[in-house]
Design an enzyme around this catalytic site. Structure first.
Site, PDB file in Angstrom:
ATOM      1  N   ASP A   1      49.112  42.737  46.540  1.00 54.32           N
ATOM      2  CA  ASP A   1      49.822  41.481  46.749  1.00 54.32           C
ATOM      3  C   ASP A   1      51.303  41.811  46.969  1.00 54.32           C
ATOM      4  OD1 ASP A   1      49.927  38.760  46.845  1.00 54.32           O
ATOM      5  OD2 ASP A   1      48.932  38.475  44.920  1.00 54.32           O
TER       6      ASP A   1
ATOM      7  N   GLU B   1      43.142  45.274  46.055  1.00 51.52           N
ATOM      8  CA  GLU B   1      43.962  44.219  46.616  1.00 51.52           C
ATOM      9  C   GLU B   1      45.422  44.506  46.299  1.00 51.52           C
ATOM     10  OE1 GLU B   1      43.684  40.723  44.342  1.00 51.52           O
ATOM     11  OE2 GLU B   1      44.118  39.417  46.031  1.00 51.52           O
TER      12      GLU B   1
ATOM     13  N   HIS C   1      39.693  42.509  42.102  1.00 51.08           N
ATOM     14  CA  HIS C   1      40.649  41.442  42.352  1.00 51.08           C
ATOM     15  C   HIS C   1      41.809  41.646  41.396  1.00 51.08           C
ATOM     16  CE1 HIS C   1      42.144  37.520  43.381  1.00 51.08           C
ATOM     17  NE2 HIS C   1      42.227  37.220  42.098  1.00 51.08           N
ATOM     18  N   ASN C   2      43.036  41.430  41.881  1.00 46.72           N
ATOM     19  CA  ASN C   2      44.215  41.617  41.031  1.00 46.72           C
ATOM     20  C   ASN C   2      44.188  42.970  40.337  1.00 46.72           C
ATOM     21  OD1 ASN C   2      45.008  39.129  41.773  1.00 46.72           O
ATOM     22  ND2 ASN C   2      44.527  38.136  39.833  1.00 46.72           N
TER      23      ASN C   2
ATOM     24  N   GLU D   1      47.509  41.460  50.740  1.00 47.15           N
ATOM     25  CA  GLU D   1      47.861  40.041  50.610  1.00 47.15           C
ATOM     26  C   GLU D   1      49.345  39.993  50.889  1.00 47.15           C
ATOM     27  OE1 GLU D   1      45.702  37.506  49.862  1.00 47.15           O
ATOM     28  OE2 GLU D   1      44.164  39.063  50.029  1.00 47.15           O
TER      29      GLU D   1
ATOM     30  N   HIS E   1      52.016  39.571  41.132  1.00 45.01           N
ATOM     31  CA  HIS E   1      51.231  38.380  41.330  1.00 45.01           C
ATOM     32  C   HIS E   1      52.180  37.221  41.533  1.00 45.01           C
ATOM     33  CE1 HIS E   1      47.712  35.666  40.131  1.00 45.01           C
ATOM     34  NE2 HIS E   1      47.596  36.074  41.360  1.00 45.01           N
TER      35      HIS E   1
END
Ligand code: NAG
Ligand code: NAG
Ligand code: NAG
Length: 501
Positions: free
Chosen positions: A98, A96, A66-67, A145, A111
């Site tokens: 974003d 992931e 994640h991230n 994302e 982010h």
């Protein structure tokens, strides 16, 4: 052959020639053997890929982050390409990304709404393409994302196609509507895009087939109807078409997900929703994750990037349990320990009672017919090279698994004599579902006022634990080896027949 000769043959590699004069293993040779991979607590065979890699993707736990782009913490950490590189290099198979609109029609990755710095989408994809299959050949999932405008999403699709080329999956492997997911072997060195998809796979495959046959009529009809709905559509066809086996779907509740979702659809749940669904769903949730991939991510409210316990969700068969990889602690130790298995390839096969449709397994009621469980004994003999001078030393043994297999037990505090404390103390455990259990051994310093200090730990699946006299080489809180620091143990286990009473 006498026992001496057999053991000399087996142990020969650990002996320097001069020491073998009298055909006996020397003390140093014996120590070298004990400290070698043959004497390690972790089963040497599990350092390579030994599991069946030909089952559908949903039958595997997948090391997921994640991230990924964050190196430090979420709010002020530098978002950098380094994060992607190091996690792929470490064996992570789902990253992931974003994406947000950037200047000059170049999407950027950062982010959203926080201060983390930005990198271009194009550079991220380039970096990923370079690193993805160095450590493991098994497929990498790019979880998009997507917060970009229609135009910039087209740019994303273009970069994905140009940079990843043939490695990018753009249609199903056999060109048909899938009834089950392909296997990690089928997808060697391929990239899968997870994201939103407009229109049904069925229609797209029909379109794809007719375009291969040069059927222009269908194409034209489709174009016209596309034009009409263009305004409503939020994802351009170019990007949408790259989503093949991992179409993101909103998860309302388990019953409707089970009724409506096809194998190529998947949902992402935050940890608290996932806990609710799993507690209420029990065996039904395990059954759902048999055919559908589920991704779990940490709550946004964890602004310190702390983590939740991944074991609670592996227990229900959730495949992608994404943690904040930049944050050390027990959850990350468990993640690293769990994925050491199967040659660190990032895919670990679920136990057969989770993939077999006839078993009604639920982690909160783990006793089903034929289950045996094991009794485990660990004699903590001693520790070597423990650097701590302010107090006593304790060894803590933890078992993480189904709720019934959740134990902590520790030795009495010992003085750190010559950095080699000795206990000779036995800790016992009963493990009901050994296939899902993870063992963590931690060496802790205990001192007045300052409390506990982690001095080293080792974490591994119970199924990879070897019995007998064993060394466990200790790792620090970030998972790096502490040279020369070990635990010396005697381990035994046997199955129990009477767990069902
Ligand atoms: C799983 O991925 C994480 C994140 O990159 C990595 O730190 C860890 O070493 C990986 N585990 C294994 C054993 O592949
Ligand atoms: C977690 O997800 C649920 C359902 O999607 C949502 O209602 C809830 O607000 C989320 N929780 C947090 C803290 O983000
Ligand atoms: C296991 O025990 C720990 C601490 O005692 C607790 O925080 C955790 O929620 C427990 N997990 C399960 C699955 O019961």
């Amino acid at each position: 052959m006498s026992w001496t000769i057999v053991s000399i043959l087996l142990l020969k590699p650990f002996e320097r020639p001069l020491q073998r004069k009298d055909a006996r293993l020397s003390y140093d040779g014996f120590l070298a053997y004990l400290l070698s991979p043959d004497g390690d607590i972790f089963n040497k065979k599990h350092h390579s890929v030994y599991q069946d890699m030909n089952q559908p993707l949903s039958n595997y736990f997948i090391n997921s982050s994640h991230n990924t782009y964050l190196v430090q913490d979420q709010l002020v950490g530098a978002s950098s390409i380094q994060g992607y590189l190091s996690s792929l290099r470490d064996g992570c198979r789902c990253v992931e990304i974003d994406c947000w609109d950037g200047p000059q029609n170049e999407p950027i990755v950062y982010h959203g709404k926080t201060l983390t710095s930005r990198i271009t989408f194009r550079n991220v994809i380039r970096a990923i393409n370079q690193e993805a299959f160095v450590i493991s050949k098994f497929p990498v999932v790019l979880s998009l994302e997507n917060h970009c405008s229609f135009e910039q999403q087209k740019t994303m699709a273009r970069h994905l196609k140009n940079i990843l080329g043939k490695r990018l999956l753009t249609t199903t492997l056999d060109g048909d509507v899938p009834h089950q997911l392909p296997s990690p072997s089928d997808l060697r060195e391929r990239f899968l895009i997870k994201g939103k998809r407009v229109g049904s796979i069925k229609d797209d495959i029909r379109k794809y087939k007719s375009s291969m046959k040069g059927g222009t009529r269908v194409e034209k009809e489709e174009k016209q109807s596309q034009g009409a709905s263009h305004k409503l559509q939020t994802v351009p066809e170019e990007l949408s078409n790259l989503v093949v086996y991992m179409k993101s779907i909103h998860f309302n509740d388990l019953a409707s997900a089970q009724a409506e979702q096809k194998c190529y659809m998947m949902s992402s749940l935050n940890e608290s929703k996932a806990k609710k669904v799993s507690t209420a769903g029990g065996a039904n949730f395990v059954s759902y994750t048999r055919s559908n991939i589920v991704r779990i991510y940490p709550l946004q409210t964890r602004i310190d990037s702390s983590n939740y316990n991944p074991v609670d969700l592996w227990n229900y068969g959730c495949q992608m349990v994404a943690l904040n990889f930049q944050t050390a602690g027990i959850p990350m130790d468990l993640n690293r320990g769990f994925f050491r298995n199967n040659g660190r390839c990032g895919y670990v096969l679920k136990p057969s009672f989770m993939t077999d449709g006839h078993c009604k397994f639920s982690p909160d009621q783990p006793t089903f017919s034929g289950r045996k469980g094991v009794e485990l004994g660990i004699k903590i003999i001693s520790a070597q090279n423990i650097q701590f001078s302010r107090g006593d030393i304790v060894v803590r043994a933890e078992v993480h698994g189904v709720p019934d297999d959740n134990y902590t037990s520790e030795t009495i505090p010992m003085e750190n004599k010559c950095y080699n404390p000795t206990w000779n103390e036995v800790l016992y455990f009963t493990i009901r579902v050994p296939e899902l259990a993870i063992l963590r051994l931690a060496v802790e310093g205990r001192a007045f006022i300052i409390g506990r200090t982690l001095l080293g730990q080792v974490t591994l699946p119970f199924t990879s634990v070897k019995s007998g006299f064993r060394h466990a080489h200790l790792l620090d809180k970030d998972g790096s080896p502490i040279l020369g620091s070990t635990l010396f143990l005697y381990i035994w286990y046997h199955s129990r027949m009477d767990l069902e009473q």
